[in-house]
Design a protein around this motif. Sequence first.
Motif, mmCIF file in Angstrom:
data_model
loop_
_atom_site.group_PDB
_atom_site.id
_atom_site.type_symbol
_atom_site.label_atom_id
_atom_site.label_comp_id
_atom_site.label_asym_id
_atom_site.label_seq_id
_atom_site.Cartn_x
_atom_site.Cartn_y
_atom_site.Cartn_z
ATOM 1 N N ARG A 20 40.042 43.285 19.315
ATOM 2 C CA ARG A 20 40.519 43.629 20.654
ATOM 3 C C ARG A 20 40.037 42.672 21.733
ATOM 4 N NH1 ARG A 20 37.227 49.170 21.766
ATOM 5 N NH2 ARG A 20 35.160 48.274 21.697
ATOM 6 N N GLY A 21 39.108 41.790 21.418
ATOM 7 C CA GLY A 21 38.657 40.808 22.395
ATOM 8 C C GLY A 21 37.371 41.215 23.082
ATOM 9 N N TYR A 22 37.168 40.690 24.267
ATOM 10 C CA TYR A 22 35.949 40.907 25.039
ATOM 11 C C TYR A 22 35.867 42.355 25.504
ATOM 12 C CZ TYR A 22 32.519 40.331 28.767
ATOM 13 O OH TYR A 22 31.420 40.443 29.573
ATOM 14 N N HIS A 23 34.736 42.972 25.264
ATOM 15 C CA HIS A 23 34.509 44.352 25.672
ATOM 16 C C HIS A 23 33.127 44.418 26.314
ATOM 17 C CE1 HIS A 23 34.936 48.679 25.630
ATOM 18 N NE2 HIS A 23 33.772 48.790 25.033
ATOM 19 N N ALA A 24 33.082 44.501 27.630
ATOM 20 C CA ALA A 24 31.815 44.503 28.357
ATOM 21 C C ALA A 24 31.146 45.867 28.247
ATOM 22 C CB ALA A 24 32.051 44.159 29.817
ATOM 23 N N VAL A 25 29.901 45.886 27.812
ATOM 24 C CA VAL A 25 29.103 47.106 27.739
ATOM 25 C C VAL A 25 27.703 46.806 28.241
ATOM 26 C CG1 VAL A 25 30.370 48.166 25.825
ATOM 27 C CG2 VAL A 25 28.436 46.684 25.350
ATOM 28 N N TYR A 26 26.999 47.852 28.657
ATOM 29 C CA TYR A 26 25.602 47.725 29.075
ATOM 30 C C TYR A 26 24.720 47.936 27.859
ATOM 31 C CZ TYR A 26 21.210 48.573 31.470
ATOM 32 O OH TYR A 26 19.906 48.503 31.873
ATOM 33 N N ARG A 27 23.867 46.976 27.579
ATOM 34 C CA ARG A 27 22.977 47.064 26.420
ATOM 35 C C ARG A 27 21.533 47.280 26.900
ATOM 36 N NH1 ARG A 27 25.997 45.848 22.176
ATOM 37 N NH2 ARG A 27 27.757 44.457 22.460
ATOM 38 N N GLU A 28 20.938 48.334 26.386
ATOM 39 C CA GLU A 28 19.572 48.676 26.748
ATOM 40 C C GLU A 28 18.605 47.623 26.213
ATOM 41 O OE1 GLU A 28 16.659 52.585 26.581
ATOM 42 O OE2 GLU A 28 18.535 52.583 25.489
ATOM 43 N N ASN A 29 17.527 47.382 26.936
ATOM 44 C CA ASN A 29 16.469 46.420 26.577
ATOM 45 C C ASN A 29 16.975 44.981 26.513
ATOM 46 O OD1 ASN A 29 14.590 48.541 26.351
ATOM 47 N ND2 ASN A 29 15.232 48.910 24.244
ATOM 48 N N GLU A 30 18.022 44.658 27.265
ATOM 49 C CA GLU A 30 18.522 43.288 27.394
ATOM 50 C C GLU A 30 18.804 43.019 28.865
ATOM 51 O OE1 GLU A 30 21.819 42.214 24.950
ATOM 52 O OE2 GLU A 30 20.988 43.173 23.177
ATOM 53 N N VAL A 31 18.865 41.755 29.236
ATOM 54 C CA VAL A 31 19.270 41.394 30.586
ATOM 55 C C VAL A 31 20.787 41.481 30.644
ATOM 56 C CG1 VAL A 31 19.289 39.601 32.333
ATOM 57 C CG2 VAL A 31 17.278 39.896 30.884
ATOM 58 N N ASN A 32 21.301 42.376 31.480
ATOM 59 C CA ASN A 32 22.739 42.601 31.599
ATOM 60 C C ASN A 32 23.222 42.049 32.931
ATOM 61 O OD1 ASN A 32 23.534 44.478 29.247
ATOM 62 N ND2 ASN A 32 21.608 45.322 30.015
ATOM 63 N N HIS A 33 24.033 41.004 32.888
ATOM 64 C CA HIS A 33 24.624 40.442 34.093
ATOM 65 C C HIS A 33 25.937 41.163 34.366
ATOM 66 C CE1 HIS A 33 21.850 37.067 34.583
ATOM 67 N NE2 HIS A 33 21.796 37.065 33.253
ATOM 68 N N CYS A 34 26.149 41.535 35.602
ATOM 69 C CA CYS A 34 27.360 42.237 35.991
ATOM 70 C C CYS A 34 28.573 41.313 35.842
ATOM 71 C CB CYS A 34 27.240 42.702 37.433
ATOM 72 S SG CYS A 34 28.732 43.467 38.071
ATOM 73 N N PRO A 35 29.654 41.772 35.209
ATOM 74 C CA PRO A 35 30.848 40.937 35.104
ATOM 75 C C PRO A 35 31.553 40.758 36.448
ATOM 76 C CG PRO A 35 31.246 43.073 34.105
ATOM 77 C CD PRO A 35 29.800 43.031 34.480
ATOM 78 N N GLY A 36 31.247 41.589 37.429
ATOM 79 C CA GLY A 36 31.873 41.489 38.740
ATOM 80 C C GLY A 36 31.171 40.528 39.684
ATOM 81 N N CYS A 37 29.838 40.608 39.753
ATOM 82 C CA CYS A 37 29.105 39.784 40.723
ATOM 83 C C CYS A 37 28.022 38.907 40.089
ATOM 84 C CB CYS A 37 28.496 40.660 41.799
ATOM 85 S SG CYS A 37 27.196 41.768 41.210
ATOM 86 N N GLY A 38 27.661 39.171 38.839
ATOM 87 C CA GLY A 38 26.669 38.352 38.155
ATOM 88 C C GLY A 38 25.220 38.764 38.353
ATOM 89 N N ARG A 39 24.983 39.797 39.125
ATOM 90 C CA ARG A 39 23.604 40.241 39.371
ATOM 91 C C ARG A 39 23.124 41.160 38.259
ATOM 92 N NH1 ARG A 39 23.960 41.056 45.889
ATOM 93 N NH2 ARG A 39 24.373 38.877 46.330
ATOM 94 N N THR A 40 21.855 41.528 38.299
ATOM 95 C CA THR A 40 21.260 42.267 37.175
ATOM 96 C C THR A 40 20.623 43.597 37.567
ATOM 97 O OG1 THR A 40 19.202 41.033 37.447
ATOM 98 C CG2 THR A 40 20.802 40.169 35.863
ATOM 99 N N GLN A 41 20.960 44.150 38.740
ATOM 100 C CA GLN A 41 20.404 45.446 39.161
ATOM 101 C C GLN A 41 21.361 46.555 38.771
ATOM 102 O OE1 GLN A 41 17.399 46.001 40.655
ATOM 103 N NE2 GLN A 41 17.802 48.174 40.479
ATOM 104 N N TRP A 42 20.910 47.531 37.965
ATOM 105 C CA TRP A 42 21.778 48.572 37.429
ATOM 106 C C TRP A 42 21.209 49.956 37.677
ATOM 107 C CZ3 TRP A 42 26.445 47.304 35.455
ATOM 108 C CH2 TRP A 42 26.643 45.969 35.110
ATOM 109 N N TYR A 43 22.086 50.919 37.920
ATOM 110 C CA TYR A 43 21.758 52.340 37.914
ATOM 111 C C TYR A 43 22.288 52.877 36.589
ATOM 112 C CZ TYR A 43 21.115 51.742 42.932
ATOM 113 O OH TYR A 43 20.696 51.317 44.160
#
Length: 82
Positions: A20-43
């Motif tokens: 199916r191609g690229y599937h963006a998910v949040y992975r725990e215990n990894e640095v997750n860059h936002c696909p929208g803005c590229g920042r790394t602050q998450w709720y």
Amino acid sequence: MLRSIIQAQGEHFAHDPLARGYHAVYRENEVNHCPGCGRTQWYVGRLMAECGFCATALPLAETTISSALHYGPRRADWANAA
């Protein structure tokens, strides 16, 4: 949109999640860059993570559809309730 869902005659529709191609998910215990803005602050919630800057929401990689069903009534309970 409807054309992409309905299978045309002779068209092969294989359900292959790996294809199916690229599937963006949040992975725990990894640095997750936002696909929208590229920042790394998450709720981080129970099922989704939301970017603290642009509010882009991603599903958690560790969550499955079966774990989401544990929070609500089961089908057997619905049948007994009627």
